[in-house]
Motif scaffolding. Structure first.
Motif, mmCIF file in Angstrom:
data_model
loop_
_atom_site.group_PDB
_atom_site.id
_atom_site.type_symbol
_atom_site.label_atom_id
_atom_site.label_comp_id
_atom_site.label_asym_id
_atom_site.label_seq_id
_atom_site.Cartn_x
_atom_site.Cartn_y
_atom_site.Cartn_z
ATOM 1 N N GLY A 1 0.812 -1.208 0.000
ATOM 2 C CA GLY A 1 0.000 0.000 0.000
ATOM 3 C C GLY A 1 0.845 1.258 0.000
ATOM 4 O O GLY A 1 1.968 1.287 0.488
ATOM 5 N N GLU B 1 -2.372 6.147 3.359
ATOM 6 C CA GLU B 1 -3.775 6.533 3.413
ATOM 7 C C GLU B 1 -4.182 7.276 2.147
ATOM 8 O O GLU B 1 -3.436 8.079 1.612
ATOM 9 C CB GLU B 1 -4.013 7.441 4.623
ATOM 10 N N ARG B 2 -5.384 6.978 1.701
ATOM 11 C CA ARG B 2 -5.951 7.671 0.548
ATOM 12 C C ARG B 2 -7.115 8.526 1.017
ATOM 13 O O ARG B 2 -7.768 8.218 2.000
ATOM 14 C CB ARG B 2 -6.439 6.663 -0.490
ATOM 15 N N SER B 3 -7.396 9.550 0.244
ATOM 16 C CA SER B 3 -8.535 10.404 0.585
ATOM 17 C C SER B 3 -9.826 9.674 0.220
ATOM 18 O O SER B 3 -9.829 8.690 -0.506
ATOM 19 C CB SER B 3 -8.443 11.722 -0.180
ATOM 20 N N VAL B 4 -10.927 10.182 0.746
ATOM 21 C CA VAL B 4 -12.224 9.572 0.483
ATOM 22 C C VAL B 4 -12.554 9.666 -1.003
ATOM 23 O O VAL B 4 -13.065 8.716 -1.604
ATOM 24 C CB VAL B 4 -13.321 10.248 1.335
ATOM 25 N N GLU C 1 -10.430 9.803 -3.530
ATOM 26 C CA GLU C 1 -9.587 8.887 -4.291
ATOM 27 C C GLU C 1 -10.052 7.445 -4.114
ATOM 28 O O GLU C 1 -10.075 6.669 -5.078
ATOM 29 C CB GLU C 1 -8.125 9.030 -3.838
ATOM 30 N N SER C 2 -10.462 7.085 -2.912
ATOM 31 C CA SER C 2 -10.953 5.731 -2.671
ATOM 32 C C SER C 2 -12.247 5.476 -3.437
ATOM 33 O O SER C 2 -12.458 4.384 -3.974
ATOM 34 C CB SER C 2 -11.196 5.509 -1.177
ATOM 35 N N ALA C 3 -13.119 6.469 -3.488
ATOM 36 C CA ALA C 3 -14.359 6.320 -4.236
ATOM 37 C C ALA C 3 -14.070 6.189 -5.724
ATOM 38 O O ALA C 3 -14.707 5.410 -6.434
ATOM 39 C CB ALA C 3 -15.283 7.508 -3.974
ATOM 40 N N LEU D 1 -11.517 4.798 -7.066
ATOM 41 C CA LEU D 1 -10.962 3.473 -7.358
ATOM 42 C C LEU D 1 -12.040 2.456 -7.705
ATOM 43 O O LEU D 1 -11.811 1.562 -8.499
ATOM 44 C CB LEU D 1 -10.150 2.966 -6.165
#
Length: 113
Positions: A85, A88-91, A93-95, A97
């Motif tokens: 990994g 941490e990713r931002s919200v 960026e995670s969305a 993906l």
């Protein structure tokens, strides 16, 4: 117990792993103490005229085990570098993906009039 194969094949595999290690350091693998030890040990434990050479079989088994260890470590490091990994990713960026987008709030984050 699985068949070990020929001692020459095991020695070639060990030397291949030494080449992979030496590529990372930039030093020729033939200049290492491990190379000299391996060649000396395999030459000292060649098959003789005896029907059963226990020392030769023990060396071959230990060499095959060590070869398995070296390969497994190299493959583990490669997999770890590929899939480790990045933190941490931002919200948002995670969305992104998974193909989602976050709704936009009108007027900014505060909803103040």
């Amino acid at each position: 117990m699985a068949a070990l194969g020929s001692p020459a094949r095991t020695l070639r595999g060990l030397l291949r792993e030494l080449r992979y290690l030496s590529a990372a350091t930039g030093r020729p693998y033939r200049d290492t103490a491990a190379y000299r030890y391996l060649v000396k040990a395999f030459r000292a434990h060649r098959v003789t005229s005896e029907k059963l050479c226990r020392a030769q079989h023990e060396l071959h088994f230990q060499a095959a085990t060590y070869l398995c260890l070296l390969r497994s470590i190299r493959e583990h490091v490669a997999l770890h570098q590929e899939f480790h990994g990045k933190g941490e990713r931002s919200v948002e960026e995670s969305a992104g993906l998974v193909g989602l987008t976050l709704p936009c709030q009108p007027g900014g984050k505060g909803w103040e009039p």
